[in-house]
Design a protein around this motif. Structure first.
Motif, PDB file in Angstrom:
ATOM      1  N   SER A 178       4.043   8.320   6.064  1.00 44.43           N
ATOM      2  CA  SER A 178       3.874   6.882   6.346  1.00 44.43           C
ATOM      3  C   SER A 178       3.839   5.608   5.652  1.00 44.43           C
ATOM      4  O   SER A 178       4.464   4.539   5.819  1.00 44.43           O
ATOM      5  CB  SER A 178       3.134   6.911   7.939  1.00 44.43           C
ATOM      6  N   LEU A 179       2.831   5.854   4.564  1.00 48.12           N
ATOM      7  CA  LEU A 179       2.793   5.048   3.574  1.00 48.12           C
ATOM      8  C   LEU A 179       3.920   5.073   3.012  1.00 48.12           C
ATOM      9  O   LEU A 179       4.333   3.173   2.634  1.00 48.12           O
ATOM     10  CB  LEU A 179       1.327   5.120   3.116  1.00 48.12           C
ATOM     11  N   LEU A 180       4.899   5.709   2.393  1.00 47.95           N
ATOM     12  CA  LEU A 180       5.621   5.422   1.065  1.00 47.95           C
ATOM     13  C   LEU A 180       6.790   5.050   2.268  1.00 47.95           C
ATOM     14  O   LEU A 180       6.891   3.905   1.161  1.00 47.95           O
ATOM     15  CB  LEU A 180       6.489   6.696   1.666  1.00 47.95           C
ATOM     16  N   ARG A 181       6.719   4.912   3.616  1.00 45.75           N
ATOM     17  CA  ARG A 181       8.107   4.419   4.524  1.00 45.75           C
ATOM     18  C   ARG A 181       7.506   2.668   4.653  1.00 45.75           C
ATOM     19  O   ARG A 181       8.287   1.298   4.807  1.00 45.75           O
ATOM     20  CB  ARG A 181       8.121   4.788   6.085  1.00 45.75           C
ATOM     21  N   LYS A 182       6.212   3.070   4.662  1.00 47.34           N
ATOM     22  CA  LYS A 182       5.356   1.218   5.219  1.00 47.34           C
ATOM     23  C   LYS A 182       6.263   0.363   3.090  1.00 47.34           C
ATOM     24  O   LYS A 182       6.557  -0.712   3.708  1.00 47.34           O
ATOM     25  CB  LYS A 182       4.191   1.179   5.240  1.00 47.34           C
ATOM     26  N   ASN A 183       5.728   1.087   2.394  1.00 46.22           N
ATOM     27  CA  ASN A 183       6.256   0.464   1.164  1.00 46.22           C
ATOM     28  C   ASN A 183       7.922  -0.036   0.853  1.00 46.22           C
ATOM     29  O   ASN A 183       7.545  -0.607  -0.080  1.00 46.22           O
ATOM     30  CB  ASN A 183       5.465   1.760   0.050  1.00 46.22           C
ATOM     31  N   ILE A 184       7.960   1.642   1.383  1.00 44.33           N
ATOM     32  CA  ILE A 184       9.789   0.693   1.239  1.00 44.33           C
ATOM     33  C   ILE A 184      10.444  -0.248   1.851  1.00 44.33           C
ATOM     34  O   ILE A 184      10.961  -1.301   1.321  1.00 44.33           O
ATOM     35  CB  ILE A 184      10.210   2.221   1.227  1.00 44.33           C
ATOM     36  N   ARG A 185      10.065  -0.197   2.721  1.00 42.96           N
ATOM     37  CA  ARG A 185       9.811  -2.040   4.102  1.00 42.96           C
ATOM     38  C   ARG A 185       9.309  -2.959   3.376  1.00 42.96           C
ATOM     39  O   ARG A 185       9.779  -4.326   2.982  1.00 42.96           O
ATOM     40  CB  ARG A 185       9.161  -1.686   5.626  1.00 42.96           C
ATOM     41  N   LYS A 186       8.003  -2.529   2.665  1.00 44.50           N
ATOM     42  CA  LYS A 186       7.938  -4.376   1.651  1.00 44.50           C
ATOM     43  C   LYS A 186       8.639  -4.765   0.957  1.00 44.50           C
ATOM     44  O   LYS A 186       8.825  -5.645   0.580  1.00 44.50           O
ATOM     45  CB  LYS A 186       6.234  -3.404   0.836  1.00 44.50           C
ATOM     46  N   GLY A 187       9.639  -3.420   0.110  1.00 41.60           N
ATOM     47  CA  GLY A 187       9.996  -3.750  -0.873  1.00 41.60           C
ATOM     48  C   GLY A 187      11.474  -3.661  -0.769  1.00 41.60           C
ATOM     49  O   GLY A 187      12.125  -4.753  -1.052  1.00 41.60           O
ATOM     50  N   ARG A 188      11.859  -3.789   0.533  1.00 37.56           N
ATOM     51  CA  ARG A 188      13.147  -4.345   0.822  1.00 37.56           C
ATOM     52  C   ARG A 188      12.190  -5.546   1.464  1.00 37.56           C
ATOM     53  O   ARG A 188      14.438  -6.323   1.458  1.00 37.56           O
ATOM     54  CB  ARG A 188      13.180  -3.237   2.545  1.00 37.56           C
ATOM     55  N   LYS A 189      11.791  -6.391   1.982  1.00 42.76           N
ATOM     56  CA  LYS A 189      11.373  -7.747   1.918  1.00 42.76           C
ATOM     57  C   LYS A 189      11.925  -8.558   0.870  1.00 42.76           C
ATOM     58  O   LYS A 189      11.709  -9.533   1.115  1.00 42.76           O
ATOM     59  CB  LYS A 189      10.592  -7.485   3.102  1.00 42.76           C
TER      60      LYS A 189
END
Length: 334
Positions: A165-176
């Motif tokens: 879940s932390l990885l998915r959160k980081n990917i979303r941050k990268g997308r933003k």
């Protein structure tokens, strides 16, 4: 049975292209670029059974401080796997014939190398070459290595949901961040960024030079793909990578992001996973499972852990040379 030095590029590359064991690292031009930049002499052995070429085996020779050394691949090349390549029909053979052919390769190459009388031999094999017994029986020691592999034979949603879940959160941050992934033809960007990050850690980059990478990119523009990642509105890349794209997909060199931007590397890897799946690859290999401080993040992708092996043979002088290298030189290299 015979071992000969092959000097025919067309023959060599055709063999590598057709064999399921052949890697881009085995290609003729790749080997000669390694030879040019590392200073090791390429020995392109071919092993025949009658008129049939059953294996090719590139080795690199160099005399270092009086020690005769043989590597496949040599240090500073950043090549994870090399060693021998069995011929195209090998997998279709019955087990007794497979073992017969492997014994021929080990016996004939070992006999050929006795003419050189090396003090130290090191061979790093691809994960598909798991039967090392004929070499162990001839005095080689085997070490085990690890690599991470992301299974792409699933729906993208299943792959995404398998992530931490932390990885998915980081990917979303990268997308933003509005990141843009662009092709890059300048290998010095990868090299200089890695050099700077490793210097911060008191280490040196274990790649012979930026020009070495540049020559590889120019020689294999379709198989080695260099990318730079830019944040929105930025002129300077925040990350650079070289992706291996030949028969399979490997996260090969780079991945060192600059600054404090969270999610850059994770976003890039997720993009490469999607591209690799779209290209029809069954998996994506993410190197680094042998480095403890890299494992925490890489295992967030929920990859499988796969094995590969290396072979080593050394006399007393080779042992002394290895100790010197490991304890006095390599500690500062990644």
């Amino acid at each position: 049975m015979a071992v000969i030095m092959i000097n025919d590029q067309a023959l060599w590359d055709k063999f590598v292209d057709e064999s399921p064991y052949g890697l881009l690292f085995h290609k003729w031009d790749f080997l000669h670029i390694i030879e040019k930049h590392t200073g090791y002499q390429l020995l392109p052995y071919g092993i025949y059974k009658g008129d049939l070429l059953i294996a090719v085996f590139p080795l690199f020779y160099k005399k270092i401080m009086g020690l005769k050394t043989l590597f496949s691949p040599p240090p500073m090349s950043s090549v994870p796997y090399l060693g021998f390549v069995m011929y195209q029909e090998y997998d279709s053979l019955k087990q007794d014939r497979k073992e017969e052919y492997l014994n021929i390769v080990a016996e004939d190459v070992n006999s050929e190398l006795e003419n050189i009388s090396p003090n130290y031999i090191f061979i790093s094999l691809d994960k598909s070459n798991f039967d090392t017994r004929p070499f162990i029986w001839r005095g080689y020691n085997q070490d085990t290595h690890f690599t991470y592999v992301v299974d792409l034979n699933r729906e993208l949603d299943d792959i995404w949901n398998s992530f931490n879940s932390l990885l998915r959160k980081n990917i979303r941050k990268g997308r933003k961040l509005g990141l843009e992934i662009l092709p890059d033809s300048d290998a010095s960007n990868v090299y200089s960024m890695m050099k700077e990050r490793y210097r911060e850690k008191g280490m040196n980059v274990a790649i012979v030079s930026a020009q070495y990478l540049q020559d590889l990119l120019e020689c294999f523009p379709n198989e080695l793909k260099c990318y730079s990642v830019y944040a929105k509105g930025a002129e300077k890349a925040v990350q650079t990578n070289i992706i291996y794209d030949y028969k399979r997909c490997i996260m090969w060199i780079g991945g060192m992001s600059t600054g404090d931007l969270i999610g850059v590397n994770d976003y890039f890897v997720w993009e490469m996973i999607q591209r690799a799946k779209a290209a029809g690859y069954k998996d994506l290999e993410y190197l680094g499972a042998n480095v403890k401080n890299l494992c925490k993040n890489r295992c967030f992708y929920n990859p499988s852990l796969e094995l590969s092996f290396s072979l080593c043979k050394k006399d007393i002088y080779g042992k002394l040379g290895e100790w010197t290298y490991r304890n006095l030189i390599k500690k500062r290299w990644l």
